[in-house]
Design an enzyme around this catalytic site. Sequence first.
Site, PDB file in Angstrom:
ATOM      1  N   SER A  67       0.793  -1.241   0.000  1.00 40.11           N
ATOM      2  CA  SER A  67       0.000   0.000   0.000  1.00 40.11           C
ATOM      3  C   SER A  67       0.820   1.284   0.000  1.00 40.11           C
ATOM      4  O   SER A  67       0.243   2.374  -0.057  1.00 40.11           O
ATOM      5  CB  SER A  67      -0.943   0.019   1.208  1.00 40.11           C
ATOM      6  OG  SER A  67      -2.016  -0.868   1.000  1.00 40.11           O
ATOM      7  N   LYS A  70       0.020   3.792  -2.590  1.00 40.09           N
ATOM      8  CA  LYS A  70      -1.101   4.733  -2.441  1.00 40.09           C
ATOM      9  C   LYS A  70      -0.627   6.182  -2.325  1.00 40.09           C
ATOM     10  O   LYS A  70      -1.413   7.112  -2.514  1.00 40.09           O
ATOM     11  CB  LYS A  70      -1.954   4.365  -1.229  1.00 40.09           C
ATOM     12  CG  LYS A  70      -2.798   3.097  -1.411  1.00 40.09           C
ATOM     13  CD  LYS A  70      -3.724   2.905  -0.211  1.00 40.09           C
ATOM     14  CE  LYS A  70      -4.692   1.734  -0.403  1.00 40.09           C
ATOM     15  NZ  LYS A  70      -4.200   0.476   0.141  1.00 40.09           N
ATOM     16  N   SER A 126      -6.017   3.416   4.821  1.00 40.61           N
ATOM     17  CA  SER A 126      -5.503   2.613   3.705  1.00 40.61           C
ATOM     18  C   SER A 126      -6.600   1.776   3.047  1.00 40.61           C
ATOM     19  O   SER A 126      -6.392   0.630   2.639  1.00 40.61           O
ATOM     20  CB  SER A 126      -4.354   1.699   4.163  1.00 40.61           C
ATOM     21  OG  SER A 126      -3.557   1.303   3.051  1.00 40.61           O
TER      22      SER A 126
END
Length: 434
Positions: A67, A70, A126
Amino acid sequence: MKKMKFFKALILTLLITISTSVTSVANAQNNIGQIQGIIAESAIVMDMDTGEVIASKNADKQRPVASTIKLLTSLIFAENTSKSEDISFTEDSLKTTQTALNNFKKINVGDKISSNDLMKAVMIFSANDAAYLMADSVAGNTKDFVKMMNDKAKSLGLENTHVVNPCGLEKDALNPQSTEVNLSSAYDIAIIASEAYKNEWIRDIISEKYKKTSVNLSGSPVLIETRNKILGQDGNIGGKTGNEIQAGRCFVGFFERDGRKLVTVALKSEYGADDTNVFNDTKKIADYGYDAKKQVFKKAGEKVGTVDLEYKTFGFFGPKKSIEAPIVASNDIMYYKNDINDKNAQVEYDNKDKSAWKLANKKVDLTFSLPNYKSKIPGKIDLSVFDLIKDNIGVYATTIVGTILSLGVIAYSIKFINRNKRYKRRNKNIYKRR
């Protein structure tokens, strides 16, 4: 006999101690700039103000990044969206249920969320469905948004980043048969993170201000809390977590101590029993960055490169020639010693003026460049006028000899002509007297 044994043992002990000390010093010198004592398999610490890489560990190795990608998703979203927009959930965004907003409550296609809450959902919680929604809201679909992500990475000069989805999941709900995952490197993620941190919106959302907050889903507040377990500690002012099977536990940290901002990246660490390993790694990486001192890359007076200069043999005229001249540093050039900087450090003379006569022994401005960093440094062209003369001594000698011979021939010719004139006048006078 006992005394001999004692002295032998003493000498042996001293030799072992000296050998161990020398080895320790050598190892310490070899490990300068290499982050030690962490679980993470790739790591980096970078100065966000200058762009300099301070220390690293396998920072150029391409690997899954979970992640942490992101940060790039949110950056593109922030660059193409205002804070005041309302965004409708799409069918594709709701296909993802792993770490998703739609696990909190039933969300239908067309339900709205504010762009600011969407940014909170991605950067704080997230949420993967929120990352897909960012993609759909900006580009209309995930495929086109992923292209935007890859194009952005290229525009930042990143060679190890390959994006396949906007959230970092290794099992893509939109393409479950695919085995491709998002790939990057600690260095590339540090550059992406630095760019993201420049964005005021992102910088605000990841700060301690939103350590605990809520997002509004169809009129109902949903509480979310940061996954950054060191926020507000040891100068940490924000970060982005990541955790997947291939990627391992990952974390990007932003730090500020004494007015100096650093970004850290830890990839392929371990989750551990209480999920503290990656954060302990990060603290060590940050401490290393703040404690690191610059080393000498090139000493004052040391050759740092060469430049091809041009000149005419006799200054303004004569045959055109070229010469390779050494460039030396006028001052010590300092840098953070590490693998990345050692591979990429360059000193260049990039001025258009390439006249050898003009630049001989002259001070010049040089550019010292590292990845994501450039600075001007003073230098000198280590070439003298005597060097140019020596390089053409044969031409000058031939020219001088030729000139002397030519002058001799001219002088002799003039003398011969004058003598011939006198001879003719004398003969003419004798003829008249007759």
